[in-house]
Design a protein around this motif. Structure first.
Motif, mmCIF file in Angstrom:
data_model
loop_
_atom_site.group_PDB
_atom_site.id
_atom_site.type_symbol
_atom_site.label_atom_id
_atom_site.label_comp_id
_atom_site.label_asym_id
_atom_site.label_seq_id
_atom_site.Cartn_x
_atom_site.Cartn_y
_atom_site.Cartn_z
ATOM 1 N N GLN A 63 -31.539 22.143 36.272
ATOM 2 C CA GLN A 63 -32.787 22.907 36.163
ATOM 3 C C GLN A 63 -33.048 23.275 34.700
ATOM 4 O O GLN A 63 -34.194 23.196 34.233
ATOM 5 C CB GLN A 63 -32.712 24.176 37.022
ATOM 6 N N GLY A 68 -23.076 28.538 49.255
ATOM 7 C CA GLY A 68 -23.167 27.960 50.600
ATOM 8 C C GLY A 68 -24.515 28.101 51.270
ATOM 9 O O GLY A 68 -24.601 28.045 52.499
ATOM 10 N N SER A 69 -25.591 28.229 50.487
ATOM 11 C CA SER A 69 -26.891 28.385 51.152
ATOM 12 C C SER A 69 -27.360 27.084 51.802
ATOM 13 O O SER A 69 -28.034 27.121 52.831
ATOM 14 C CB SER A 69 -27.943 28.941 50.181
ATOM 15 N N ASN A 70 -27.020 25.944 51.220
ATOM 16 C CA ASN A 70 -27.390 24.682 51.878
ATOM 17 C C ASN A 70 -26.624 24.507 53.185
ATOM 18 O O ASN A 70 -27.185 24.074 54.194
ATOM 19 C CB ASN A 70 -27.160 23.498 50.932
#
Ligand code: GRF
Length: 200
Positions: A122, A12-14
């Motif tokens: 990535q 949930g960093s965004n």
């Protein structure tokens, strides 16, 4: 003031970056719902800390995708968002879900699309040997990470990178990119012309 419903599955960093931008007065928006399909998502604890009641709609508790989506759609109807913001939401959406919010579902993907769609973007970038990667905020359509592009940010891929160092460098840019995309959607008129999102 745009109304945002956040869908997440993980840390949930965004979501937190979007919340921070709203609190700091940099984004004129309101988060009207936070929904996780995973009961153990770090984003749920984060959500409670930030003062939002998160809804857990565990996909494992439903017989099939349609039944799970029906419950998510019910919560969304109650919340009445302008945009459904996928922020690390690890479920594919059915065509009928996408149709219900056509050109109003946003996603962030950790590569410069159309390169490296799908999981492990990535690692795909490192394995391919590209020298530049980044992140993309886009509208969701029926293709995999394929919808019209709203914002992109580039980062270098360094010789010493592994998946984790590149992911961290991209994530830093993701937070700004998602806020920038939502700022544009909240403050400006836009049209979608084929694959292009044009702001006036
Ligand atoms: C991000 O790397 C995003 O690009 C991808 O999932 C990850 C979510 O991270 N779609 P977080 O949960 O927002 O920290």
């Amino acid at each position: 003031m745009i109304r945002l419903a956040i869908l997440l599955s993980g840390r949930g960093s965004n979501f937190a970056a979007i919340h921070d931008a709203i609190s700091a007065g940099k984004l004129e928006a309101e988060i009207v719902a936070v929904i996780s399909n995973r009961p153990d998502a770090g984003g749920i604890a984060r959500s409670l800390e930030l003062g939002y009641a998160a809804h857990v709609v565990d996909h494992k508790a439903f017989a099939n995708r349609a039944a799970h989506e029906a419950e998510v759609l019910r919560l969304l109807r109650d919340a009445n968002p302008d945009f459904v913001v996928l922020a690390g939401y690890m479920r594919l959406l059915s065509a009928s879900f996408i149709e219900a919010y056509r050109n109003r579902i946003t996603n962030i993907h950790p590569s410069l699309l159309p390169s490296f769609p799908g999981v492990d973007a990535q690692a795909q970038a490192i394995a391919h040997g590209v020298k530049v990667s980044g992140c993309t905020v886009h509208f969701v359509d029926e293709g995999l990470d394929a919808g019209p592009i709203i914002v992109q940010r580039a980062v270098p891929v360094l010789d010493g990178d592994d998946e984790s160092s590149l992911s961290a460098r991209i994530l830093e840019q993701e937070h700004g990119a998602y806020v920038e995309a939502l700022q544009k959607l909240s403050g400006r008129r836009y049209t979608i012309d084929g694959r292009r999102v044009l702001f006036s």
